[in-house]
Design a protein around this motif. Structure first.
Motif, PDB file in Angstrom:
ATOM      1  N   TYR A   1      -1.839  -1.880  -8.161  1.00  0.00           N
ATOM      2  CA  TYR A   1      -0.938  -2.695  -8.983  1.00  0.00           C
ATOM      3  C   TYR A   1      -0.039  -3.575  -8.118  1.00  0.00           C
ATOM      4  O   TYR A   1       0.073  -4.788  -8.361  1.00  0.00           O
ATOM      5  CB  TYR A   1      -0.084  -1.794  -9.872  1.00  0.00           C
ATOM      6  CG  TYR A   1       1.044  -2.531 -10.566  1.00  0.00           C
ATOM      7  CD1 TYR A   1       0.805  -3.318 -11.691  1.00  0.00           C
ATOM      8  CD2 TYR A   1       2.351  -2.463 -10.077  1.00  0.00           C
ATOM      9  CE1 TYR A   1       1.831  -4.016 -12.318  1.00  0.00           C
ATOM     10  CE2 TYR A   1       3.388  -3.153 -10.700  1.00  0.00           C
ATOM     11  CZ  TYR A   1       3.121  -3.926 -11.811  1.00  0.00           C
ATOM     12  OH  TYR A   1       4.133  -4.622 -12.427  1.00  0.00           O
TER      13      TYR A   1
ATOM     14  N   GLU B   1      -0.700   7.682   4.242  1.00  0.00           N
ATOM     15  CA  GLU B   1      -0.812   7.954   2.813  1.00  0.00           C
ATOM     16  C   GLU B   1      -0.619   6.673   2.006  1.00  0.00           C
ATOM     17  O   GLU B   1       0.270   5.885   2.286  1.00  0.00           O
ATOM     18  CB  GLU B   1       0.236   8.990   2.384  1.00  0.00           C
ATOM     19  CG  GLU B   1       0.096  10.331   3.060  1.00  0.00           C
ATOM     20  CD  GLU B   1       1.161  11.309   2.607  1.00  0.00           C
ATOM     21  OE1 GLU B   1       1.612  11.199   1.444  1.00  0.00           O
ATOM     22  OE2 GLU B   1       1.558  12.172   3.411  1.00  0.00           O
ATOM     23  N   GLU B   2      -1.437   6.495   0.978  1.00  0.00           N
ATOM     24  CA  GLU B   2      -1.354   5.314   0.127  1.00  0.00           C
ATOM     25  C   GLU B   2      -0.724   5.682  -1.218  1.00  0.00           C
ATOM     26  O   GLU B   2      -0.956   6.768  -1.744  1.00  0.00           O
ATOM     27  CB  GLU B   2      -2.747   4.728  -0.094  1.00  0.00           C
ATOM     28  CG  GLU B   2      -2.762   3.363  -0.734  1.00  0.00           C
ATOM     29  CD  GLU B   2      -4.135   2.727  -0.718  1.00  0.00           C
ATOM     30  OE1 GLU B   2      -4.748   2.621  -1.804  1.00  0.00           O
ATOM     31  OE2 GLU B   2      -4.601   2.325   0.370  1.00  0.00           O
ATOM     32  N   MET B   3       0.075   4.771  -1.777  1.00  0.00           N
ATOM     33  CA  MET B   3       0.680   5.017  -3.097  1.00  0.00           C
ATOM     34  C   MET B   3      -0.395   5.027  -4.180  1.00  0.00           C
ATOM     35  O   MET B   3      -1.405   4.327  -4.074  1.00  0.00           O
ATOM     36  CB  MET B   3       1.693   3.906  -3.434  1.00  0.00           C
ATOM     37  CG  MET B   3       2.859   3.790  -2.502  1.00  0.00           C
ATOM     38  SD  MET B   3       4.098   2.578  -3.087  1.00  0.00           S
ATOM     39  CE  MET B   3       3.158   1.045  -3.061  1.00  0.00           C
ATOM     40  N   GLU B   4      -0.152   5.799  -5.230  1.00  0.00           N
ATOM     41  CA  GLU B   4      -1.060   5.789  -6.374  1.00  0.00           C
ATOM     42  C   GLU B   4      -1.072   4.423  -7.059  1.00  0.00           C
ATOM     43  O   GLU B   4      -2.054   4.045  -7.697  1.00  0.00           O
ATOM     44  CB  GLU B   4      -0.656   6.871  -7.381  1.00  0.00           C
ATOM     45  CG  GLU B   4      -0.841   8.297  -6.873  1.00  0.00           C
ATOM     46  CD  GLU B   4      -0.455   9.328  -7.912  1.00  0.00           C
ATOM     47  OE1 GLU B   4      -0.061   8.912  -9.032  1.00  0.00           O
ATOM     48  OE2 GLU B   4      -0.563  10.539  -7.631  1.00  0.00           O
ATOM     49  N   THR B   5       0.048   3.707  -6.918  1.00  0.00           N
ATOM     50  CA  THR B   5       0.193   2.403  -7.571  1.00  0.00           C
ATOM     51  C   THR B   5      -0.148   1.238  -6.638  1.00  0.00           C
ATOM     52  O   THR B   5       0.217   0.093  -6.904  1.00  0.00           O
ATOM     53  CB  THR B   5       1.632   2.240  -8.080  1.00  0.00           C
ATOM     54  OG1 THR B   5       2.543   2.510  -6.998  1.00  0.00           O
ATOM     55  CG2 THR B   5       1.919   3.190  -9.224  1.00  0.00           C
TER      56      THR B   5
ATOM     57  N   LYS C   1       5.504   8.182   4.889  1.00  0.00           N
ATOM     58  CA  LYS C   1       4.162   8.311   4.324  1.00  0.00           C
ATOM     59  C   LYS C   1       3.248   7.202   4.827  1.00  0.00           C
ATOM     60  O   LYS C   1       2.052   7.416   5.016  1.00  0.00           O
ATOM     61  CB  LYS C   1       4.244   8.289   2.795  1.00  0.00           C
ATOM     62  CG  LYS C   1       4.915   9.523   2.205  1.00  0.00           C
ATOM     63  CD  LYS C   1       4.959   9.461   0.682  1.00  0.00           C
ATOM     64  CE  LYS C   1       5.622  10.714   0.110  1.00  0.00           C
ATOM     65  NZ  LYS C   1       5.685  10.680  -1.375  1.00  0.00           N
TER      66      LYS C   1
ATOM     67  N   LYS D   1       0.829  -1.210   0.000  1.00  0.00           N
ATOM     68  CA  LYS D   1       0.000   0.000   0.000  1.00  0.00           C
ATOM     69  C   LYS D   1       0.865   1.263   0.000  1.00  0.00           C
ATOM     70  O   LYS D   1       0.508   2.273  -0.599  1.00  0.00           O
ATOM     71  CB  LYS D   1      -0.911   0.017   1.232  1.00  0.00           C
ATOM     72  CG  LYS D   1      -1.832  -1.183   1.362  1.00  0.00           C
ATOM     73  CD  LYS D   1      -2.860  -1.250   0.256  1.00  0.00           C
ATOM     74  CE  LYS D   1      -3.838  -2.393   0.478  1.00  0.00           C
ATOM     75  NZ  LYS D   1      -4.809  -2.530  -0.634  1.00  0.00           N
ATOM     76  N   GLN D   2       2.016   1.179   0.680  1.00  0.00           N
ATOM     77  CA  GLN D   2       2.925   2.319   0.737  1.00  0.00           C
ATOM     78  C   GLN D   2       4.300   1.839   1.200  1.00  0.00           C
ATOM     79  O   GLN D   2       4.446   1.309   2.312  1.00  0.00           O
ATOM     80  CB  GLN D   2       2.396   3.394   1.699  1.00  0.00           C
ATOM     81  CG  GLN D   2       3.293   4.595   1.886  1.00  0.00           C
ATOM     82  CD  GLN D   2       3.569   5.345   0.598  1.00  0.00           C
ATOM     83  OE1 GLN D   2       4.616   5.148  -0.038  1.00  0.00           O
ATOM     84  NE2 GLN D   2       2.618   6.202   0.192  1.00  0.00           N
TER      85      GLN D   2
END
Length: 682
Positions: A494, A487-491, A482, A476-477
C-alpha cells in the motif's frame, strides 16, 4: 549613500574588513534586471536617520523601527517567522536549541514591511535587535503608576508585544573597524527580487535535479547500489538521482575522497548507472584525512586546528581551491559524477561528536575561525560550481551550510534535525534570503507519517528520500530496527503504491517548476515563497508560516502526522481552486480542510494555466515531455514554459520560450520564440 542600481544603495561605515561575502562574490550584479523591478513602497526613513558608532567591541549601526513593522529573513530560520521584537544572533549552528537566529544558514539580510531590506556585508557573528530596545531618553516623561495587571506569570511578563513607542533596529558587528551595508527599496517581493538579482540572480538546476532523489544506506556497496537501481525501475518508482553516503570513501570522518573496497568497479558502475538514467551524487565533508591524495600539498593552505584528524582547507586561498577542485574534476566529475553533498560544515555547539574548529583558528588567507564558519559553506559551493561550469555540466547538489549572496548557486540546504513543522517553516522562510531548502524524508514513526513527509518534499525545491540509516526504503519498513533486521511491513504494498503516486505527481510538475526556476534567475522571484511576498498588504498573510506558494500559481498547505486529517487553511483574497478536484473556494478567509493521509491540500489561483507532464521514470538527455495544460477558472490565462537541453549551460545563450494561452472552451495556443531543442510536445 551611493546608488548602485535602481532601489539599491550602498553605505560604507568606517574601515570595513576585506574578507566579506561581497569580496568572494562569484556572480555579477544583474543591474538591468534590477532596473525592471518596480518600487511600490519607499522606505520609511531617511539616510540621516541611520546612526553608527565604533567602540572597543566593534561597530554598532542603528535604524528607526516603527511600531507596526513586521520583519522577515535572516536566512534559514526553522524556529521563527516574523522576526519583529526578537534578538537574532547570526551564528552557524547545526543544532540550535531555541529561536535565537542561529542555524545552518544565517544570512545578515532582513526585509521590513516599512519598505526596505538591509544586507550587512560581514562574516562576523552579528546580532540584530529588532525593536527590542530604545535609546537613552526614550522613556523620559513616562508617568504611569499603579496600573492593574491582568496576570502575573512568566508567560504574561515575557509575551512578545508590539512596542507602543518608536524603537530601533540595533545591529552589533563585533571585531570590526567598519562595515558596508546595502539598502534595498520596495515592498517585500521587490526587496527580495532586488537582493537576489544583486546576488547574481537565482540558479537554474538541470531538469533531472528537480526529479526524485534517493540517498542510500551509509554502508551500501556497489552491488547494492545496482540492485536498488533495478528495483526502482522494476517497481516503476520514478527516480533520477542515487546518493552514495559515507561508505563510498576509503575513510570518512575525515575523508580520503578515494573509493572504498565496496566499489571495486566504480568507473564502470557510474557508466552503467548513466545508461539506466541515474545520476550519482557523492557525500563528503571538507575535513581532509592524511590518506587523501592532496593532503600533503594542502597542509600549507589549511587552518591551524584539525577536525576529526583532518585538515580544514582555507578555501579563501586560490591554492586550496585548486587542489580540491583538481581532484574532484579529474576523479569524479569527468568520470560522470554530477553532484556532491557537503555534510558537517555547519559548526556544532551541542553534538557530542564536535566537528567545529575553534573560532580562534587562524587561516593562511587571514580569516579567523569565526569568519570561516560563516563562509566555508558558500566558498565550497563556489568551487564545486566552478568545476561543473568548466565542464559545461549543470549540477544540483546539497550543502549543510550556506550564507549571503548564494541565490545563483545550485545547492539545496538540508538538516539532521527532524521536526516536520520546522521543516515546513523552513520552506516558507528560505525564500526570503536567496536560499533553497529540502524538507527531506528521514525518520518516520509509521506509514502515514511517511506519506505526510513525502507530500511536503514533493512540493519543495528538492524531492529527496534520505535512507542513509536504513538498508530498505521506508515504504517497505518505517521502523528503523525492523528495517535493519530485514523485516517488511504488512502494509508495504500500500505505501509503495502511495509513494509511487506522489513521485509521479512530482514528475508531472517538473516543467512547471523548471520554468519557475528560470523566472528566479531572470527576475529574482523565488520559486517557493511565503504568502506575504505575493500579498504584502494582507495583514493575515504576514503571520502564515505553514503554507507557501509553489511557483507562480499554486498554494501548498501541508499537514504533519501530528495534525491528523484536519487543518486550517488561509486563502488570500480572490477565487481559488482545489488542484486535484477543481472545486472553487472563495478566499480572503480561513477555511477548515479535511485531508486524509493520502492527500495534501493544494490550491490554484483563479485565472491560472498549469502545464502538466505525463510522468517519466527519469529525465535523460533525450527526454521529451508529453504535455497538457489545465485552466483553472473561467478567465483567459497564459503560462511561459522554457525549453533547452536541460543539462548544460547552453541555455544562457539559446533558450526557447513557449507562451501557452488558453481561453475557456478554446484550444490551447502555443507561441514559440527563441532557439533550443524541442523538449515538450502537446
Amino acid at each position: 549613500m551611493q546608488q548602485i542600481a535602481k532601489g539599491v544603495w550602498k553605505l560604507v561605515l568606517g574601515e570595513p574588513e576585506q574578507m566579506t561575502p561581497e569580496h568572494f562574490r562569484s556572480f555579477p550584479i544583474k543591474t538591468e534586471a534590477i532596473d525592471e523591478v518596480p518600487i511600490s513602497h519607499s522606505r520609511a526613513f531617511t539616510e540621516e536617520e541611520i546612526g553608527w558608532k565604533k567602540s572597543r567591541r566593534g561597530i554598532t549601526v542603528t535604524l528607526p523601527m516603527r511600531t507596526n513593522e513586521d520583519i522577515y529573513g535572516f536566512g534559514l530560520q526553522l524556529q521563527g517567522f516574523d522576526q519583529a521584537g526578537k534578538r537574532r544572533y547570526l551564528k552557524v549552528n547545526s543544532d540550535p536549541v531555541a529561536d535565537t537566529g542561529e542555524g545552518h544558514a544565517p544570512v545578515p539580510f532582513y526585509i521590513s514591511t516599512a519598505g526596505y531590506g538591509l544586507f550587512v556585508d560581514t562574516f562576523r557573528y552579528t546580532t540584530f535587535l529588532m525593536g527590542t530596545n530604545t535609546e537613552l531618553g526614550q522613556s523620559s516623561g513616562m508617568t504611569a503608576e499603579n496600573e492593574d495587571h491582568e496576570e502575573f506569570s512568566e508567560a504574561a511578563i515575557y509575551a512578545l508585544k508590539r512596542a507602543e513607542e518608536e524603537r530601533k533596529v540595533i545591529i552589533d558587528i563585533p571585531s570590526a573597524d567598519g562595515v558596508t551595508i546595502y539598502l534595498f527599496e520596495g515592498n517585500i517581493m521587490e526587496v527580495v527580487q532586488r537582493y537576489n538579482l544583486f546576488s547574481g540572480g537565482g540558479c537554474v538546476p538541470p531538469m533531472w535535479g528537480l526529479g526524485m532523489w534517493y540517498r542510500m544506506y551509509g554502508g551500501s556497496s556497489e552491488t547494492e547500489a545496482k540492485q536498488f537501481a533495478e528495483q526502482f525501475r522494476k517497481e516503476k518508482l520514478p527516480m533520477d538521482v542515487l546518493g552514495l553516503e559515507p561508505g563510498w570513501h576509503s575513510h570518512s570522518y575525515s575523508c580520503t575522497y578515494r573509493w572504498s573496497k565496496l566499489f571495486p568497479n566504480h568507473d564502470k558502475m557510474i557508466q552503467e548507472m548513466d545508461e539506466n538514467g541515474y545520476k550519482l551524487n557523492l557525500w563528503e565533508h571538507v575535513y581532509v584525512y592524511p590518506k587523501a591524495p592532496f593532503y600533503e600539498k594542502l597542509k600549507d593552505y589549511s587552518g591551524d586546528y584539525e577536525v576529526w584528524n583532518g585538515l580544514v582547507p582555507d578555501f579563501a586561498t586560490k591554492e586550496a581551491c585548486e587542489l580540491f577542485e583538481e581532484h574532484h574534476r579529474e576523479e569524479f566529475v569527468k568520470k560522470g559524477i554530477l553532484g556532491f553533498k557537503l555534510d558537517e560544515c555547519d559548526n556544532s555547539d551541542f553534538n557530542p561528536s564536535n566537528w567545529a574548529f575553534p573560532d580562534s583558528t587562524e587561516f593562511p588567507s587571514g580569516m579567523d575561525g569565526e569568519q570561516m564558519h560563516l563562509a566555508i559553506g558558500t566558498l565550497y559551493q563556489n568551487l564545486i560550481y566552478r568545476i561543473f561550469k568548466g565542464e559545461d555540466k549543470r549540477t544540483y547538489s546539497q550543502v549543510r551550510s550556506s550564507g549571503a549572496l548564494a541565490a545563483p548557486l545550485p545547492f539545496v540546504l538540508y538538516s539532521d534535525l527532524y521536526d516536520h513543522k520546522q521543516f515546513i517553516r523552513g520552506m516558507v522562510n528560505s525564500g526570503f534570503s536567496g536560499l533553497l531548502w529540502c524538507p527531506e524524508v528521514r525518520d518516520c514513526v509509521n506509514g502515514d507519517d511517511l506519506l505526510r513527509r513525502v507530500q511536503t518534499v514533493v512540493f519543495s525545491a528538492h524531492a529527496l528520500i534520505n535512507s542513509w540509516r536504513i538498508p530498505s526504503p521506508p515504504w517497505k519498513q518505517t521502523d528503523i530496527e525492523k528495517n535493519l533486521a530485514g523485516e517488511e511491513m504488512e502494509t508495504a504494498v500500500y505505501y509503495t503504491d502511495q509513494c509511487r503516486k506522489l513521485f509521479e505527481l512530482r514528475m508531472s510538475l517538473l516543467p512547471y517548476l523548471y520554468s519557475a526556476f528560470v523566472e528566479y534567475a531572470n527576475t529574482g522571484k523565488p520559486p517557493i515563497r511565503a504568502l506575504v511576498m505575493d500579498y504584502p498588504q494582507d495583514e493575515n498573510a504576514r503571520m502564515i508560516d505553514d503554507e507557501y506558494l509553489f511557483g507562480e500559481s499554486m498554494l501548498v498547505c501541508p499537514l504533519t502526522y501530528e495534525d491528523g486529517t484536519k487543518r486550517s487553511v488561509y486563502l488570500p483574497e480572490g477565487e481559488w481552486f482545489d488542484f486535484f478536484t477543481k472545486e472553487q473556494v472563495s478566499g480572503g478567509r480561513t477555511i477548515e480542510v479535511e485531508a486524509d493521509y493520502d492527500r495534501i491540500p493544494v490550491y490554484v489561483k483563479d485565472g491560472s494555466l498549469i502545464p502538466l507532464a505525463e510522468p517519466v521514470q527519469c529525465v535523460t538527455k533525450d527526454t521529451v515531455f508529453t504535455m497538457h495544460a489545465e485552466l483553472f477558472g473561467d478567465k483567459a490565462a497564459e503560462f511561459s514554459l522554457y525549453e533547452d537541453d536541460f543539462e548544460t549551460f547552453e541555455y544562457e545563450k539559446n533558450q526557447a520560450k513557449l507562451l501557452l494561452k488558453k481561453k475557456p472552451e478554446s484550444e490551447l495556443a502555443i507561441i514559440r520564440t527563441g532557439e533550443g531543442p524541442m523538449r515538450y510536445q502537446f
